[in-house]
Every structure is written in C-alpha cells, then in structure tokens.
Write a protein that holds these residues in place. Sequence first.
Motif, mmCIF file in Angstrom:
data_model
loop_
_atom_site.group_PDB
_atom_site.id
_atom_site.type_symbol
_atom_site.label_atom_id
_atom_site.label_comp_id
_atom_site.label_asym_id
_atom_site.label_seq_id
_atom_site.Cartn_x
_atom_site.Cartn_y
_atom_site.Cartn_z
ATOM 1 N N LEU A 108 81.157 21.547 57.371
ATOM 2 C CA LEU A 108 79.925 22.329 57.375
ATOM 3 C C LEU A 108 79.295 22.202 55.990
ATOM 4 C CD1 LEU A 108 78.034 24.423 58.765
ATOM 5 C CD2 LEU A 108 79.442 26.178 57.665
ATOM 6 N N PHE A 109 78.011 21.819 55.942
ATOM 7 C CA PHE A 109 77.265 21.692 54.693
ATOM 8 C C PHE A 109 76.187 22.761 54.647
ATOM 9 C CE2 PHE A 109 78.886 17.460 55.444
ATOM 10 C CZ PHE A 109 79.244 17.018 54.181
ATOM 11 N N VAL A 110 76.003 23.369 53.486
ATOM 12 C CA VAL A 110 74.926 24.333 53.272
ATOM 13 C C VAL A 110 74.286 24.007 51.932
ATOM 14 C CG1 VAL A 110 74.302 26.761 52.992
ATOM 15 C CG2 VAL A 110 76.135 26.126 54.581
ATOM 16 N N PHE A 111 72.967 23.979 51.891
ATOM 17 C CA PHE A 111 72.207 23.821 50.658
ATOM 18 C C PHE A 111 71.468 25.120 50.398
ATOM 19 C CE2 PHE A 111 72.791 19.583 52.184
ATOM 20 C CZ PHE A 111 72.901 18.807 51.046
ATOM 21 N N THR A 112 71.568 25.619 49.170
ATOM 22 C CA THR A 112 70.829 26.824 48.811
ATOM 23 C C THR A 112 70.315 26.721 47.382
ATOM 24 O OG1 THR A 112 70.860 29.239 48.804
ATOM 25 C CG2 THR A 112 72.902 28.142 48.138
ATOM 26 N N PRO A 113 69.053 27.031 47.125
ATOM 27 C CA PRO A 113 68.060 27.387 48.139
ATOM 28 C C PRO A 113 67.818 26.202 49.060
ATOM 29 C CG PRO A 113 66.980 27.036 46.031
ATOM 30 C CD PRO A 113 68.458 26.957 45.785
#
Length: 172
Positions: free
Chosen positions: A118-123
Amino acid sequence: MTTDQNTGTARDMLEPVLTRCAEAETCADPSSVMTLLADSSHTGGGFTSYRSSFAKGAAGAPAHFHTKAWELFFVISGSLQVLVGEEVSVLGAGDFLAVPPHTPHAFAAAPGEEADVLFVFTPGMGRFDYLRLLGRVMRGEADPAEIAASSEQYDNHYVDSPVWRAALERSA
C-alpha cells in the motif's frame, strides 16, 4: 464551506472516501498491478493512495525523490527491497516506511519474492495519470521520454544511484 461546531470557524467540508476493490481502476504492466484507491482530487489534496502487487523479480521504481510529498509504504504481504538515501534494506509483511521529501528512494520486489504494498503520498497530488503513463510505457504503448517530461507535474524526480544499481545487479 461549513462552520465547525466546536470552533465556530469556517472550513471546507471533506467527504469520506470509500473505494471498493471490485470497482477500483487498475493499471497493469508486465510485472505489477496497481489498484488506484484515492487521488488527491478525492481527498481535498490530503493524500493519494494506491496498492501495487509485484510479481517475483518485478523492477518497481528506479531511484527518485519527491520535493513536496512524503511517500509511505506498508507491506501487506511478501517482501519489498527498498533504497532510502544510500541504504538498501528489505521490508517484510507488516513493515511500514515513511520517506520524507528530498530523500532519494527506490523499490522493487525483493529477490525471489512477490510483494503487495500500500502506497500513500501526503500531501496528495494528482498521481493517477502518472501511474497510468507508467503502465503504458511498460507495455510499450508510450514513449519513456514522457516520464522524464512529466517530472515537475507529478513531483517525481529521477536520480542516479550506484548503490541501487549494485543491489539490483546482485539480485539478478
């Protein structure tokens, strides 16, 4: 705009995001399938998220960095080989990694392993078109020069990493 009942201040109302696996768009290339979960347009710019399932020996992403976003990795199953700065390590199921902006990093399925991540970019920023482009390039449907030309648009800046090249050569 709505008014926050606790503070009395005006704020933009964000809606919950639900993406059903069966309805999610996927992008595939010869060695991975990316399931697009939530782009920044769905999250008020808060984050972008997708899931990648890598086949054994899948190349993943070459060394790169982002100038604006943290990139978060959560290994659901399998093993993911990662470069962070000048260090190469292997993440296993349940491991979490957060890479801050301006930090060179790369990833691939660990040698002889599959990986589901699972990849998440923030912002968040609109990255789904970038993922679609990657799939087209890997399938030979688009020119790789389009990736280089989009580095500013998608905050994806490729760098040379002798450490990463050596790690990939050892695992070949």
